[in-house]
Design a protein around this motif. Structure first.
Motif, PDB file in Angstrom:
ATOM      1  N   MET A 167       0.947  -0.988  -0.038  1.00  0.00           N
ATOM      2  CA  MET A 167      -0.191  -0.108   0.018  1.00  0.00           C
ATOM      3  C   MET A 167       0.893   1.013  -0.005  1.00  0.00           C
ATOM      4  O   MET A 167       0.501   2.338  -0.583  1.00  0.00           O
ATOM      5  CB  MET A 167      -0.810  -0.117   1.249  1.00  0.00           C
ATOM      6  CG  MET A 167      -2.081   0.598   1.438  1.00  0.00           C
ATOM      7  SD  MET A 167      -3.242   0.374  -0.032  1.00  0.00           S
ATOM      8  CE  MET A 167      -4.097   1.882  -0.253  1.00  0.00           C
ATOM      9  N   PHE A 194       1.767   2.211  -3.620  1.00  0.00           N
ATOM     10  CA  PHE A 194       0.686   2.997  -4.040  1.00  0.00           C
ATOM     11  C   PHE A 194       0.469   4.256  -3.469  1.00  0.00           C
ATOM     12  O   PHE A 194       0.071   5.302  -4.348  1.00  0.00           O
ATOM     13  CB  PHE A 194      -0.688   2.101  -3.936  1.00  0.00           C
ATOM     14  CG  PHE A 194      -2.007   2.748  -4.625  1.00  0.00           C
ATOM     15  CD1 PHE A 194      -1.999   2.708  -6.117  1.00  0.00           C
ATOM     16  CD2 PHE A 194      -3.010   3.655  -4.103  1.00  0.00           C
ATOM     17  CE1 PHE A 194      -2.737   2.964  -6.837  1.00  0.00           C
ATOM     18  CE2 PHE A 194      -3.837   3.917  -4.839  1.00  0.00           C
ATOM     19  CZ  PHE A 194      -4.010   3.751  -6.308  1.00  0.00           C
ATOM     20  N   GLU A 205     -11.474   8.978  -6.424  1.00  0.00           N
ATOM     21  CA  GLU A 205     -12.376   7.574  -6.875  1.00  0.00           C
ATOM     22  C   GLU A 205     -11.578   7.021  -8.075  1.00  0.00           C
ATOM     23  O   GLU A 205     -11.384   5.919  -8.019  1.00  0.00           O
ATOM     24  CB  GLU A 205     -13.825   8.131  -7.455  1.00  0.00           C
ATOM     25  CG  GLU A 205     -14.674   6.925  -7.920  1.00  0.00           C
ATOM     26  CD  GLU A 205     -14.848   5.883  -6.801  1.00  0.00           C
ATOM     27  OE1 GLU A 205     -14.917   6.311  -5.707  1.00  0.00           O
ATOM     28  OE2 GLU A 205     -14.998   4.682  -7.316  1.00  0.00           O
ATOM     29  N   PHE A 257      -8.359   7.293  -8.135  1.00  0.00           N
ATOM     30  CA  PHE A 257      -7.251   6.402  -7.524  1.00  0.00           C
ATOM     31  C   PHE A 257      -7.459   5.066  -6.982  1.00  0.00           C
ATOM     32  O   PHE A 257      -7.064   3.983  -7.119  1.00  0.00           O
ATOM     33  CB  PHE A 257      -6.534   7.082  -6.416  1.00  0.00           C
ATOM     34  CG  PHE A 257      -5.627   8.230  -6.810  1.00  0.00           C
ATOM     35  CD1 PHE A 257      -4.379   7.922  -7.328  1.00  0.00           C
ATOM     36  CD2 PHE A 257      -5.797   9.605  -6.736  1.00  0.00           C
ATOM     37  CE1 PHE A 257      -3.401   8.840  -7.792  1.00  0.00           C
ATOM     38  CE2 PHE A 257      -4.885  10.422  -7.095  1.00  0.00           C
ATOM     39  CZ  PHE A 257      -3.879   9.994  -7.804  1.00  0.00           C
ATOM     40  N   VAL A 258      -8.983   5.166  -6.460  1.00  0.00           N
ATOM     41  CA  VAL A 258      -9.452   3.833  -5.882  1.00  0.00           C
ATOM     42  C   VAL A 258      -9.780   2.843  -6.882  1.00  0.00           C
ATOM     43  O   VAL A 258      -9.298   1.724  -6.854  1.00  0.00           O
ATOM     44  CB  VAL A 258     -10.867   4.063  -5.230  1.00  0.00           C
ATOM     45  CG1 VAL A 258     -11.468   2.819  -4.672  1.00  0.00           C
ATOM     46  CG2 VAL A 258     -10.732   5.104  -3.884  1.00  0.00           C
ATOM     47  N   GLN A 259     -10.327   3.193  -8.099  1.00  0.00           N
ATOM     48  CA  GLN A 259     -10.419   2.450  -9.311  1.00  0.00           C
ATOM     49  C   GLN A 259      -8.930   1.811  -9.703  1.00  0.00           C
ATOM     50  O   GLN A 259      -8.939   0.530 -10.197  1.00  0.00           O
ATOM     51  CB  GLN A 259     -11.276   3.155 -10.346  1.00  0.00           C
ATOM     52  CG  GLN A 259     -12.554   3.608  -9.860  1.00  0.00           C
ATOM     53  CD  GLN A 259     -13.600   3.250 -10.831  1.00  0.00           C
ATOM     54  OE1 GLN A 259     -13.332   2.772 -11.984  1.00  0.00           O
ATOM     55  NE2 GLN A 259     -14.836   3.439 -10.284  1.00  0.00           N
ATOM     56  N   TYR A 274      -6.518   1.650  -8.143  1.00  0.00           N
ATOM     57  CA  TYR A 274      -5.883   0.379  -7.313  1.00  0.00           C
ATOM     58  C   TYR A 274      -6.536  -0.826  -7.353  1.00  0.00           C
ATOM     59  O   TYR A 274      -5.981  -1.924  -7.468  1.00  0.00           O
ATOM     60  CB  TYR A 274      -6.171   0.785  -6.012  1.00  0.00           C
ATOM     61  CG  TYR A 274      -5.594  -0.049  -4.752  1.00  0.00           C
ATOM     62  CD1 TYR A 274      -4.277   0.019  -4.503  1.00  0.00           C
ATOM     63  CD2 TYR A 274      -6.422  -1.076  -4.205  1.00  0.00           C
ATOM     64  CE1 TYR A 274      -3.577  -0.984  -3.652  1.00  0.00           C
ATOM     65  CE2 TYR A 274      -5.796  -2.049  -3.096  1.00  0.00           C
ATOM     66  CZ  TYR A 274      -4.514  -1.872  -2.959  1.00  0.00           C
ATOM     67  OH  TYR A 274      -4.174  -2.668  -2.121  1.00  0.00           O
ATOM     68  N   LYS A 275      -7.990  -0.692  -7.608  1.00  0.00           N
ATOM     69  CA  LYS A 275      -8.556  -2.190  -7.576  1.00  0.00           C
ATOM     70  C   LYS A 275      -8.287  -2.828  -9.103  1.00  0.00           C
ATOM     71  O   LYS A 275      -8.369  -3.914  -9.149  1.00  0.00           O
ATOM     72  CB  LYS A 275     -10.163  -1.889  -7.471  1.00  0.00           C
ATOM     73  CG  LYS A 275     -10.540  -1.393  -6.135  1.00  0.00           C
ATOM     74  CD  LYS A 275     -11.905  -1.380  -6.043  1.00  0.00           C
ATOM     75  CE  LYS A 275     -12.161  -0.999  -4.523  1.00  0.00           C
ATOM     76  NZ  LYS A 275     -13.518  -0.587  -4.355  1.00  0.00           N
ATOM     77  N   ARG A 276      -7.974  -1.904 -10.194  1.00  0.00           N
ATOM     78  CA  ARG A 276      -7.841  -2.747 -11.358  1.00  0.00           C
ATOM     79  C   ARG A 276      -6.254  -2.551 -11.995  1.00  0.00           C
ATOM     80  O   ARG A 276      -5.989  -2.655 -12.922  1.00  0.00           O
ATOM     81  CB  ARG A 276      -8.508  -1.754 -12.483  1.00  0.00           C
ATOM     82  CG  ARG A 276     -10.019  -1.940 -12.379  1.00  0.00           C
ATOM     83  CD  ARG A 276     -11.056  -0.810 -12.729  1.00  0.00           C
ATOM     84  NE  ARG A 276     -10.821  -0.514 -14.195  1.00  0.00           N
ATOM     85  CZ  ARG A 276     -11.241   0.800 -14.739  1.00  0.00           C
ATOM     86  NH1 ARG A 276     -12.420   1.069 -14.039  1.00  0.00           N
ATOM     87  NH2 ARG A 276     -10.861   1.063 -15.676  1.00  0.00           N
ATOM     88  N   GLN A 335      -4.956  -5.062 -14.273  1.00  0.00           N
ATOM     89  CA  GLN A 335      -5.249  -5.194 -15.548  1.00  0.00           C
ATOM     90  C   GLN A 335      -4.413  -4.254 -16.363  1.00  0.00           C
ATOM     91  O   GLN A 335      -4.638  -4.060 -17.735  1.00  0.00           O
ATOM     92  CB  GLN A 335      -6.727  -4.438 -15.668  1.00  0.00           C
ATOM     93  CG  GLN A 335      -7.809  -5.372 -14.912  1.00  0.00           C
ATOM     94  CD  GLN A 335      -9.051  -4.751 -15.154  1.00  0.00           C
ATOM     95  OE1 GLN A 335      -9.425  -3.680 -15.790  1.00  0.00           O
ATOM     96  NE2 GLN A 335     -10.103  -5.235 -14.209  1.00  0.00           N
TER      97      GLN A 335
END
Lengths: 448, 183
Positions: free
Chosen positions: B24, B27, B58, B60-62, B64-66, B69
């Motif tokens: 983390m 990131f 949001e 950054f959140v997306q 992180y989650k992706r 990909q």
């Protein structure tokens, strides 16, 4: 080079995107043309104005910025962690205990208490649990879903999903969490509390039962965790969908078997999951999963996920995304025939959905999809099909000069110059003051 | 950034790899590196501090989650910008009437030049808000971020020709709206 051409190239000239030769010609023209010099000054001044309009927040804004991002990434699981797991678990257990006692009173206090033999009572009780757990899941899912999405158009509900709404509102999050804790914890607690001490089984049977309950209990905790993680963290929307997608990809990670185990042993879990995934949250995003697989080079998985998405979404809006992406994957991998078939099916489905009274699509979405589909037909060299789609597009938004202009441009690309000219003329006559009319005049001149 | 010069700053690619392995902190460094530019773009897209801040987070959140990909870890910046632009366009489509909440049109305490400057800024922001979201994205990426048209096409997810036509259309609208300032 005339003034009009140079004016068009000025932005690219200023951003250094022109080839040396063209740049030199533009420079030569500008140096001797006061009009174009003025045009360049205006372009520079517009760029300066927009560049200067940006501003930064005060420095203290950044103090907790990273912490906020972290907290949003952790989502509900992180929130629980910060709140402290213990009080939450205790609350859940107390809630479960109370609900359990109510269930027990209803089950044994009056109705089922006198039923013999014990196995029949046990069976009836299990059936009750499935009904209570599953029913609560479906009804709760429906009620919460309707309450939260009241007023939103169907399209909005499916496209945006409730995840965002739920995960951004602490009250909804709390209600959602409480619902899961109650629905899942109440059932086993009542059985542990009532059945085991009341039955005079030998020690080994009671031991086995205890182990069984322990497994069920752990799986419930695990299930709650997964629900929260997948639903609210936005990873995917439903455990069942996740399992199905894993099944489709023929991959068998540990999580796949754990999900199967969970679905197998928790009473009512299928029903709850069904209720949740159907009514409370959007179906899993196949397009996203497929994109991830395709980008990592796993074309077969992406194709199978999209194919299952097409079956799964049926009449839902998202089926179009699957058709579109699958068509593109086939086209990019050189499977033109499959691509053509898929796009053809996609367009047919689109036409069917367009007439479906249940769905309300925004006009922009419809235009975009038609444009995408037509573009793919052009890529495939099937100009006739593309032409038909563009005609539909015109029919859909007949008085929009922007739409007319972009269709006319495509007609030119496809070689339908007569149609393009008619459309350009129509724009010029019907919307004489629009930008499109001006561009159309220019395009007609270029065509000559 | 504070200890630049003492030790080499890890590049985006390394930080993405470390994030993928669960760090983390890595990131956090990426957030630190891009937050200002991402916020500025989000704010310019929405012309609203709260919405801009929310959407930048949001994004950054997306991201992180992706993050798994992301095909080329070194292109984290453009990829993040692409996520943000999509979020902003979707957000703008939802918000029927955006509001200019913190545009200081007049400020009695400021000296006249400062007041004039903030008035100009206010006019430019109002004009930007008049554009439709897709055009706004293209204009801001072009004029504010200084991207080339191919890069904009990548960020917005449309062909270069469309970028070109949106830019032309937006430029004409802006010139009309800001005719006093531009001339």
């Amino acid at each position: 080079m005339n003034c009009s051409e140079v004016q068009n190239l000025i932005p690219q000239y200023l951003s250094g995107e022109l080839d040396d030769d063209i740049r030199r010609r533009v420079e030569e023209h500008i140096s001797g043309c006061p009009d174009c010099q003025e045009g360049m000054r205006r372009e520079q001044s517009l760029g300066d104005l927009i560049g200067q309009s940006a501003d930064d927040p005060p420095d203290e804004y950044w103090n907790d910025y990273n912490a906020k991002v972290r907290s949003r990434i952790r989502g509900v699981v992180g929130m629980l962690w910060r709140m402290g797991c213990l009080p939450v678990c205790l609350l859940g257990l107390i809630g479960g205990e109370i609900a359990g006692k109510v269930c027990a009173w209803l089950t044994f206090g009056n109705g089922l208490g006198g039923i013999h033999p014990v196995w029949l009572r046990w069976l009836l009780d299990s059936a009750l649990l499935v009904i209570v757990g599953g029913g609560a899941g479906i009804i709760g899912g429906l009620v919460i879903s309707r309450a939260i999405t009241r007023g939103l158009p169907k399209y909005e509900r499916e496209e945006r999903g409730l995840k965002q709404i739920i995960s951004r509102n602490p009250w909804y999050r709390a209600a959602f969490l409480a619902f899961f804790i109650m629905a899942y914890l109440a059932a086993p607690v009542v059985l542990i509390w009532m059945l085991v001490p009341n039955m005079h089984f030998p020690a080994w049977v009671r031991g086995t039962l205890a182990v069984l309950w322990f497994i069920i209990f752990s799986s419930i905790i695990l299930g709650c965790y997964w629900y929260l993680k997948y639903y609210l963290d936005g990873r995917t929307d439903s455990i069942i969908c996740r399992a199905r997608n894993l099944w489709d990809t023929k991959k068998r990670p540990l999580s796949f078997w754990l999900i199967q185990l969970y679905l197998l042993i928790v009473p009512g879990s299928l029903a709850v999951d069904y209720g949740i995934s159907q009514y409370l949250l959007v179906p899993s995003n196949c397009r996203q999963e497929a994109e991830s697989a395709y980008e990592s080079g796993d074309v077969d998985s992406a194709v199978s996920i999209l194919r299952s998405g097409i079956k799964k979404y049926g009449n839902r809006y998202r089926v179009l995304e699957c058709y579109e992406y699958l068509g593109r994957i086939y086209a990019e991998t050189g499977k033109w025939e499959q691509s053509r078939v898929i796009f053809h099916d996609g367009v047919k489905t689109y036409e069917r959905l367009l007439l479906h009274p249940k769905y309300s699509y925004s006009k922009d979405d419809q235009l975009d999809f038609l444009g995408d589909a037509a573009q793919l037909y052009i890529d495939l060299g099937q100009n006739r099909e593309a032409y038909q789609l563009y005609s539909t597009r015109l029919h859909l938004s007949p008085n929009d000069p922007e739409n007319m202009y972009s269709v006319a441009q495509q007609y030119v690309v496809m070689g339908y110059k007569g149609e393009a000219r008619t459309l350009y003329t129509k724009i010029i006559l019907e919307f004489p003051n629009s930008d499109e009319a001006r561009w159309a005049q220019q395009d007609i001149r270029d065509m000559h | 950034m504070s200890d630049a010069g003492c030790e080499r700053q890890p590049n985006d690619s390394e930080l993405v790899e470390r994030t993928r392995k669960g760090s983390m902190d890595a990131f956090d460094l990426l957030v630190e590196r891009y937050r200002k530019s991402i916020y500025r773009l989000a704010k310019a897209m929405t012309q609203n501090h709260d919405a801009g801040g929310d959407l930048s987070q949001e994004a950054f959140v997306q991201a992180y989650k992706r993050i798994r990909q992301l095909k080329n870890p070194e292109s984290f910046g453009p990829w993040l910008r692409k996520i943000l632009v999509n979020l902003c366009i979707r957000h703008s489509a939802k918000v029927v009437s955006a509001s200019l909440e913190d545009t200081e049109i007049e400020s009695p305490e400021s000296p006249s030049t400062e007041a004039e400057r903030s008035m100009v800024r206010g006019s430019v922001r109002s004009a930007i808000l008049e554009l439709d979201p897709a055009e706004r994205a293209v204009v801001l990426l072009y004029y504010m971020e200084g991207l080339k048209q191919t890069e904009i096409a990548d960020a917005v997810g449309c062909p270069v020709g469309t970028v070109w036509s949106r830019l032309n259309s937006a430029r004409d609208k802006l010139r009309g709206l800001l005719s006093d300032l531009v001339s």
